[in-house]
Design a protein around this motif. Sequence first.
Motif, PDB file in Angstrom:
ATOM      1  N   ASP A 188      38.235  49.213  34.547  1.00 57.86           N
ATOM      2  CA  ASP A 188      38.967  48.367  35.482  1.00 57.86           C
ATOM      3  C   ASP A 188      40.457  48.411  35.156  1.00 57.86           C
ATOM      4  O   ASP A 188      40.852  48.268  33.986  1.00 57.86           O
ATOM      5  N   ASP A 195      43.793  46.493  36.162  1.00 58.27           N
ATOM      6  CA  ASP A 195      44.205  45.253  36.840  1.00 58.27           C
ATOM      7  C   ASP A 195      45.703  45.169  37.080  1.00 58.27           C
ATOM      8  O   ASP A 195      46.144  44.443  37.962  1.00 58.27           O
ATOM      9  N   HIS A 200      39.491  48.419  42.972  1.00 58.89           N
ATOM     10  CA  HIS A 200      39.301  47.189  42.192  1.00 58.89           C
ATOM     11  C   HIS A 200      40.087  46.074  42.882  1.00 58.89           C
ATOM     12  O   HIS A 200      40.872  45.372  42.266  1.00 58.89           O
ATOM     13  N   HIS A 216      44.692  41.703  42.744  1.00 56.64           N
ATOM     14  CA  HIS A 216      43.616  41.350  41.803  1.00 56.64           C
ATOM     15  C   HIS A 216      43.530  39.839  41.579  1.00 56.64           C
ATOM     16  O   HIS A 216      42.449  39.252  41.586  1.00 56.64           O
ATOM     17  N   PRO A 252      37.289  42.330  41.533  1.00 55.84           N
ATOM     18  CA  PRO A 252      38.054  41.729  40.438  1.00 55.84           C
ATOM     19  C   PRO A 252      37.329  40.511  39.858  1.00 55.84           C
ATOM     20  O   PRO A 252      36.821  39.665  40.604  1.00 55.84           O
ATOM     21  N   GLY A 253      37.281  40.461  38.537  1.00 55.43           N
ATOM     22  CA  GLY A 253      36.720  39.289  37.849  1.00 55.43           C
ATOM     23  C   GLY A 253      35.247  39.059  38.128  1.00 55.43           C
ATOM     24  O   GLY A 253      34.762  37.946  37.930  1.00 55.43           O
ATOM     25  N   HIS A 300      38.754  47.770  29.967  1.00 54.02           N
ATOM     26  CA  HIS A 300      39.982  47.468  30.715  1.00 54.02           C
ATOM     27  C   HIS A 300      41.104  48.384  30.255  1.00 54.02           C
ATOM     28  O   HIS A 300      41.303  48.568  29.042  1.00 54.02           O
TER      29      HIS A 300
END
Length: 307
Positions: A10, A12, A109, A113, A153-154, A236
Amino acid sequence: MAGRLGIKIDVDTLEGFCKGVPALLQVLGDQAVKASFFLALGPDHSGRAIFRIFRQRGFLEKMWRTRAPALYGFKTMCYGTLLPGPRIGAAAPDLVPRLAAAGHEVGLHGYDHVRWHDHLFHLPPEQVTREITLAQDAFTKYAGRRAAAFAAPGWQCSLSSRTALAAQNFLYGSDTRGTTPYFPAFGNTVTSVLEIPTTLPTLDELLGFHGCRARDFTRLVLSRLENGRPQVLTIHAEVEGGPFLGEFARLLERCRDRGVAFFRLEDWARELLREPDRLPVAQVTLKRLPGRAGRVSCQGPVEARPS
Ligand SMILES: [Zn+2]
């Protein structure tokens, strides 16, 4: 020990895109591992995440435990508040084609975000669709084709978001935490886009718990691969592509020493979708996970398929 591992990366933030992604490209190339990157190409509003302190149980504790300012940098913590949020994709437009040329999967993604992560459940369906459309438009501009996959996201997904993925013909999503691929249900509605969940905890969730260090995390991942079932690990670009790059390289090395086969999520999705009737349906529920602030979308118990 054999085992199968999909690495989901991911991205971000601007910092993660411009510095973490090239560093990860190098390490993955050295080990001849193909991975699945998911990019947030819209504005970097990371500074706004600070407001989670007031909303989400555990956010302040997590920030302290993972030393977030050291991971993300002071400037990143100001984007969208003291500083305007820069467009992530525009900062290094050649990176998307570079990832694809190196044989990695590249998916979406989200667009903004922080907006998705913090507000998905309050956005009207047309706004959710807009976030996905903006992400797809940005991706198409840099990649010259549409993305086949979306990772929320998340780990925040809803009936609206999964319906929008179906309307935009995504091959699969990777929006939840769970154990096995499935079709997500929300109450009585079963959605039609395959979900491939993240099956392992993340490094940032474990760091600092009971003195847990990065090498303990590597041991945990290796032990979870022993049962031979395919596992999906989310990393990440800001964490494993930053201060924990060396530990990530060691994890890859140890996996390769043990004969672990790496797969791209998209390839697994195509394999699974040859026989979609064999895939289960499961409810999506919001849960708290150890080491993660707020609640995330998780795979619930498997259900009988509606006839
Ligand atoms: Zn993310």
